[in-house]
Design a protein around this motif. Structure first.
Motif, short mmCIF file in Angstrom:
data_model
loop_
_atom_site.label_atom_id
_atom_site.label_comp_id
_atom_site.label_asym_id
_atom_site.label_seq_id
_atom_site.Cartn_x
_atom_site.Cartn_y
_atom_site.Cartn_z
N VAL A 117 0.86 -1.17 0.00
CA VAL A 117 0.00 0.00 0.00
C VAL A 117 0.90 1.22 0.00
O VAL A 117 1.76 1.37 0.86
N GLY A 118 0.71 2.14 -0.96
CA GLY A 118 1.55 3.33 -1.04
C GLY A 118 2.97 2.93 -1.43
O GLY A 118 3.31 1.77 -1.54
N GLY A 119 3.83 3.90 -1.63
CA GLY A 119 5.22 3.59 -1.96
C GLY A 119 5.35 2.83 -3.25
O GLY A 119 4.38 2.62 -3.99
#
Length: 122
Positions: free
Chosen positions: A117-119
């Motif tokens: 999630v994200g990155g």
């Protein structure tokens, strides 16, 4: 080759360990079965006579729930938990660990591959 409860037992193993290849029979239960039928633990599966295999098969049929019946009853128990909406049933439904293990860092077996999630995804 001995075939008991729809399972081919490995020929070269000792019978006490060979019986554990049947779902629902562990080492303790295997030894109880052999004591009841009067067969030595040291015998190899290929050394068993047809009468001994029949005696083991009858003992298992009469006293133990194994393979398909046992798998079906376990699946029904889990389905009952899920239908009730109990905590354990919810954990089964979500595919998370059921028995209180932490999930922040471990539990990859139940949760599956990481979802980043994200990155940047690797």
């Amino acid at each position: 080759m001995a075939r008991i409860s729809g399972v081919d037992l490995p020929k070269k193993k000792r019978i006490e360990y060979g019986l554990t290849y049947i779902f629902g029979i562990g080492l303790h239960t295997s030894r109880l079965i052999l004591n009841a039928t009067g067969i030595s633990y040291d015998k190899r599966v290929y050394e068993l006579s047809e009468d001994e295999v029949a005696a083991i098969r009858n003992e298992i049929q009469d006293k133990y729930s194994v393979e398909g019946d046992l798998r079906k009853s376990v699946a029904m128990d889990i389905k009952a938990l899920m239908d009730l909406g109990s905590y354990r049933g919810l954990r089964h439904r979500r595919g998370l660990p059921v028995r209180g293990q932490k999930t922040k860092t471990n539990a990859r077996t139940r949760k599956g591959k990481k979802k980043t999630v994200g990155g940047k995804a690797k």
